[in-house]
Design a protein around this motif. Sequence first.
Motif, PDB file in Angstrom:
ATOM      1  N   SER A  34     -22.885  22.409  32.421  1.00 30.06           N
ATOM      2  CA  SER A  34     -22.642  21.996  33.811  1.00 30.06           C
ATOM      3  C   SER A  34     -22.727  20.487  33.953  1.00 30.06           C
ATOM      4  N   VAL A  35     -23.728  19.898  33.321  1.00 30.85           N
ATOM      5  CA  VAL A  35     -23.900  18.445  33.378  1.00 30.85           C
ATOM      6  C   VAL A  35     -22.740  17.758  32.656  1.00 30.85           C
ATOM      7  N   SER A  36     -22.341  18.302  31.530  1.00 30.04           N
ATOM      8  CA  SER A  36     -21.236  17.727  30.767  1.00 30.04           C
ATOM      9  C   SER A  36     -19.953  17.708  31.596  1.00 30.04           C
ATOM     10  N   ARG A  37     -19.699  18.795  32.302  1.00 27.54           N
ATOM     11  CA  ARG A  37     -18.513  18.872  33.162  1.00 27.54           C
ATOM     12  C   ARG A  37     -18.603  17.831  34.275  1.00 27.54           C
ATOM     13  N   ALA A  38     -19.759  17.738  34.921  1.00 24.82           N
ATOM     14  CA  ALA A  38     -19.942  16.780  36.013  1.00 24.82           C
ATOM     15  C   ALA A  38     -19.794  15.344  35.509  1.00 24.82           C
ATOM     16  N   VAL A  39     -20.352  15.064  34.342  1.00 24.42           N
ATOM     17  CA  VAL A  39     -20.242  13.723  33.758  1.00 24.42           C
ATOM     18  C   VAL A  39     -18.767  13.377  33.534  1.00 24.42           C
ATOM     19  N   GLY A  40     -18.004  14.323  33.049  1.00 23.78           N
ATOM     20  CA  GLY A  40     -16.573  14.102  32.836  1.00 23.78           C
ATOM     21  C   GLY A  40     -15.848  13.779  34.128  1.00 23.78           C
ATOM     22  N   ILE A  41     -16.171  14.512  35.180  1.00 20.71           N
ATOM     23  CA  ILE A  41     -15.549  14.285  36.489  1.00 20.71           C
ATOM     24  C   ILE A  41     -15.944  12.908  37.027  1.00 20.71           C
ATOM     25  N   GLU A  60     -19.942   5.644  33.092  1.00 21.75           N
ATOM     26  CA  GLU A  60     -19.455   5.372  31.739  1.00 21.75           C
ATOM     27  C   GLU A  60     -20.549   5.760  30.761  1.00 21.75           C
ATOM     28  N   THR A  61     -20.201   5.832  29.495  1.00 24.14           N
ATOM     29  CA  THR A  61     -21.218   5.973  28.455  1.00 24.14           C
ATOM     30  C   THR A  61     -21.140   4.732  27.591  1.00 24.14           C
ATOM     31  N   ASN A  62     -22.290   4.253  27.167  1.00 19.95           N
ATOM     32  CA  ASN A  62     -22.297   3.062  26.325  1.00 19.95           C
ATOM     33  C   ASN A  62     -22.190   3.459  24.851  1.00 19.95           C
ATOM     34  N   ALA A  63     -22.263   2.489  23.962  1.00 17.70           N
ATOM     35  CA  ALA A  63     -22.098   2.726  22.526  1.00 17.70           C
ATOM     36  C   ALA A  63     -23.155   3.682  21.971  1.00 17.70           C
ATOM     37  N   ASN A  64     -24.324   3.746  22.612  1.00 22.45           N
ATOM     38  CA  ASN A  64     -25.397   4.636  22.164  1.00 22.45           C
ATOM     39  C   ASN A  64     -25.318   6.025  22.806  1.00 22.45           C
ATOM     40  N   LEU A 100     -25.767   7.266  29.575  1.00 19.63           N
ATOM     41  CA  LEU A 100     -24.995   7.243  30.806  1.00 19.63           C
ATOM     42  C   LEU A 100     -25.276   5.947  31.562  1.00 19.63           C
ATOM     43  N   VAL A 101     -24.219   5.278  31.988  1.00 19.73           N
ATOM     44  CA  VAL A 101     -24.342   4.010  32.701  1.00 19.73           C
ATOM     45  C   VAL A 101     -23.491   4.087  33.961  1.00 19.73           C
ATOM     46  N   LEU A 102     -24.112   3.824  35.083  1.00 21.07           N
ATOM     47  CA  LEU A 102     -23.382   3.809  36.349  1.00 21.07           C
ATOM     48  C   LEU A 102     -22.475   2.591  36.406  1.00 21.07           C
ATOM     49  N   THR A 103     -21.242   2.779  36.845  1.00 25.45           N
ATOM     50  CA  THR A 103     -20.372   1.641  37.109  1.00 25.45           C
ATOM     51  C   THR A 103     -20.830   1.015  38.420  1.00 25.45           C
TER      52      THR A 103
END
Length: 121
Positions: A40-47, A55-59, A62-65
């Motif tokens: 569920s979290v993975s789907r939400a992160v994608g959306i 965004e996701t950083n190199a590591n 999760l990073v908020l724009t």
Amino acid sequence: MQLQESGEMYLETIYRLSKKLSGAVRSIDVAEEMKYSKPSVSRAVGILKKGGYLETNANGYLVLTEKGKETAEKTYERHQVLTDFFIKLGVDEETAAEDACRIEHVISDTVFNAMKQHLNG
């Protein structure tokens, strides 16, 4: 993209966790905090990524724009102000926080700003 209530909740959770975890927020942290499944979290992160909120950083964190951070801060502020207001009215802390969580997503900017102005004298 119009963000749904659930999207605001994810952003607010990521925002709070980023403060608590010094910015090192993983999807699993969000899943544990919100008591949701990893898929569920993975789907939400994608959306949220697709909407430009996250965004996701190199590591892999999760990073908020800027857009995501603005939304998260707005939602978090509403939660705090509404919770404090309800507690001042004599509502117990748990109920105040639960109701604030529901109201924070639907209260208009006009009403919220008037409430803040009234509370700040």
